[in-house]
Design an enzyme around this catalytic site. Structure first.
Site, PDB file in Angstrom:
ATOM      1  N   ASP A  46       0.820  -1.218   0.000  1.00 29.41           N
ATOM      2  CA  ASP A  46       0.000   0.000   0.000  1.00 29.41           C
ATOM      3  C   ASP A  46       0.852   1.265   0.000  1.00 29.41           C
ATOM      4  O   ASP A  46       0.654   2.168  -0.822  1.00 29.41           O
ATOM      5  CB  ASP A  46      -0.926   0.017   1.217  1.00 29.41           C
ATOM      6  CG  ASP A  46      -2.041  -1.014   1.119  1.00 29.41           C
ATOM      7  OD1 ASP A  46      -2.211  -1.586   0.027  1.00 29.41           O
ATOM      8  OD2 ASP A  46      -2.728  -1.235   2.123  1.00 29.41           O
ATOM      9  N   ARG A  49      -0.823   4.941  17.645  1.00 30.76           N
ATOM     10  CA  ARG A  49      -1.059   5.947  16.611  1.00 30.76           C
ATOM     11  C   ARG A  49      -0.679   7.362  17.027  1.00 30.76           C
ATOM     12  O   ARG A  49      -0.128   8.119  16.220  1.00 30.76           O
ATOM     13  CB  ARG A  49      -2.519   5.895  16.135  1.00 30.76           C
ATOM     14  CG  ARG A  49      -2.903   4.605  15.399  1.00 30.76           C
ATOM     15  CD  ARG A  49      -1.811   4.100  14.507  1.00 30.76           C
ATOM     16  NE  ARG A  49      -2.216   2.982  13.654  1.00 30.76           N
ATOM     17  CZ  ARG A  49      -1.392   2.023  13.276  1.00 30.76           C
ATOM     18  NH1 ARG A  49      -0.142   2.019  13.714  1.00 30.76           N
ATOM     19  NH2 ARG A  49      -1.792   1.062  12.477  1.00 30.76           N
ATOM     20  N   ASP A  56      -7.905   3.870  11.891  1.00 27.85           N
ATOM     21  CA  ASP A  56      -6.607   4.536  11.867  1.00 27.85           C
ATOM     22  C   ASP A  56      -6.642   5.880  11.159  1.00 27.85           C
ATOM     23  O   ASP A  56      -5.906   6.804  11.526  1.00 27.85           O
ATOM     24  CB  ASP A  56      -5.556   3.627  11.218  1.00 27.85           C
ATOM     25  CG  ASP A  56      -5.050   2.564  12.181  1.00 27.85           C
ATOM     26  OD1 ASP A  56      -5.226   2.741  13.402  1.00 27.85           O
ATOM     27  OD2 ASP A  56      -4.483   1.569  11.714  1.00 27.85           O
ATOM     28  N   SER A 100      -4.762  -9.437   7.336  1.00 27.90           N
ATOM     29  CA  SER A 100      -4.313  -8.055   7.507  1.00 27.90           C
ATOM     30  C   SER A 100      -3.852  -7.919   8.945  1.00 27.90           C
ATOM     31  O   SER A 100      -4.621  -8.172   9.878  1.00 27.90           O
ATOM     32  CB  SER A 100      -5.459  -7.094   7.214  1.00 27.90           C
ATOM     33  OG  SER A 100      -5.085  -5.770   7.532  1.00 27.90           O
TER      34      SER A 100
END
Length: 405
Positions: A14, A94, A123, A175
């Site tokens: 990605d 994060r 996210d 994932s």
């Protein structure tokens, strides 16, 4: 001179596709930034991969200790667990990533920050709220909400069309998101809530309880003011304690959860999370707190801990609310000092004894044998007062019923 964009970079497909896409659609110089929060060997070979993909520079920033000391520890002290199960592994990483992205954007004079989060997940919310709070002037680019690419095959074709021939496989896998605290798994059979997880294929940090050793293992931990300081008599920094507990917990099948959670964006999603060390750490911390904190403080702290979990999950770390809740939590930790002993056995954490110089447990009071500090006869007056409102209401209801007749 071209403007610069900071790309939150993992080296996966990605974020590799995003590099030529940014250059083609915005004519930016792309500065890749990989924030190391304990991904392990996922960082291998990133420099060459970023260069071959067209980036002008790559930063690899080790923030593991900052992550553990400034983000994990407050969550442990709060006993913060989202929806009674999720130990916030991705959520609390994060904000430290967003903070470092902003710092590098300032150092590089960049005008934008780009992330590879999808338009369906949490996210995007967490990254963007962090960036907005710390650098409201910076532009935020989220390609998955803009481009027409819709599959892994199209991503690989895009790379090839732009001269990037890196060895991306077409394998159909889970994932995953990994850091020092945990690893998450989504996709494949987990997308069907009726399907059992394939633990033989799925687990990374440990084994299932069925495959754990048949003999338990005793572990001792110490805390000072709510912060873990040692495991089995060896003093270590927090990051090393988590690493050690991950090995112990993984070995004994600790900390595997399967949850259908409510995402910030409104949908439900199913995931399996492995948090072996974190599960042990939270359990040990709570065992110590129940010995030290008084009833009223524990009751309110549970409410505040749940709110703290919501705030972190929703990406609101850099807010006055998080600071205020954390200040309350830290005030409760002043005397959370002592030793916790427990046994790890086939997915279970079994108490083996807790001690603290600040323990509120008083054997003389708690014992069935009458002690000097407690007279059984005092209980009658207490119960009369404690239940007075119940008695008054019952008398009133009886009076009402009588008047109806």
């Amino acid at each position: 001179m071209k403007e610069k964009v900071i790309l939150a970079y993992s080296g996966g497909l990605d974020t590799t596709v995003i590099i030529p896409w940014l250059k083609e659609n915005y004519d930016y110089d792309v500065v890749c930034v990989c924030i190391d929060v304990g991904q392990g060997n996922e960082l291998d070979g990133l420099e060459e991969r970023a260069r071959l993909s067209g980036a002008v520079k790559l930063y690899i920033e080790d923030v593991i200790d900052e992550f553990c000391d400034d983000y994990v520890v407050p969550c442990v002290q709060a006993n913060a667990v989202y929806e009674n199960k999720y130990l916030l592994g991705t959520s609390m990483a994060r904000p430290v990533i967003a903070k470092r992205l902003v710092e590098i954007a300032r150092a590089e004079g960049a005008t934008a920050i780009c992330h590879g989060a999808t338009g369906k997940g949490n996210d995007q919310v967490r990254f963007e709220l962090g960036i907005k709070a710390l650098a409201p002037d910076l532009k935020i680019i989220a390609p998955w909400r803009i481009w027409d690419i819709s599959s892994r095959e199209e991503e690989i074709d895009y790379c090839h069309a732009h001269g990037i021939d890196l060895p991306f496989s077409m394998n159909n896998s889970y994932s995953r998101d990994r850091n020092l605290w945990h690893i998450s798994h989504e996709g494949l059979e987990l997308e069907d809530p009726a399907a059992a997880p394939d633990y033989d294929h799925l687990l990374v940090l440990g084994v299932s309880p069925e495959k754990a050793p048949d003999e338990g293992e005793i572990v001792t931990m110490t805390f000072e003011k709510g912060i873990p300081v040692s495991v089995n008599g060896k003093e270590m920094k927090v990051a090393d304690i988590i690493t050690t507990l991950n090995e112990l917990g993984g070995k004994h099948g600790i900390g595997i959860i399967d949850i259908v959670e409510n995402r910030v964006v409104g949908m439900k999603s199913r995931g399996v999370y492995e948090t072996p060390g974190g599960t042990i750490l939270l359990e040990a911390h709570q065992q110590l707190e129940e010995l030290i904190l008084d009833r009223s403080t524990i009751t309110l702290k549970k409410e505040m801990g749940n709110k703290f979990a919501d705030v972190v999950y929703e990406g609101k770390w850099f807010t006055p609310l998080r600071e205020a809740i954390q200040a309350f939590i830290e005030s409760t930790q002043q005397y959370v000092t002592g030793e916790v002993k427990f046994k790890l056995y086939k997915g279970n954490i079994i108490k083996q004894g807790t001690t603290s110089p600040y323990s509120l447990y008083n054997e003389s009071i708690a014992s069935f044998t009458t002690g000097d500090l407690y007279d059984h006869r005092d209980a009658e007056g207490f119960i009369n007062l404690f239940g007075l409102s119940l008695k008054v209401r019952a008398m009133k209801m009886a009076e009402v019923e009588k008047n109806k007749k």
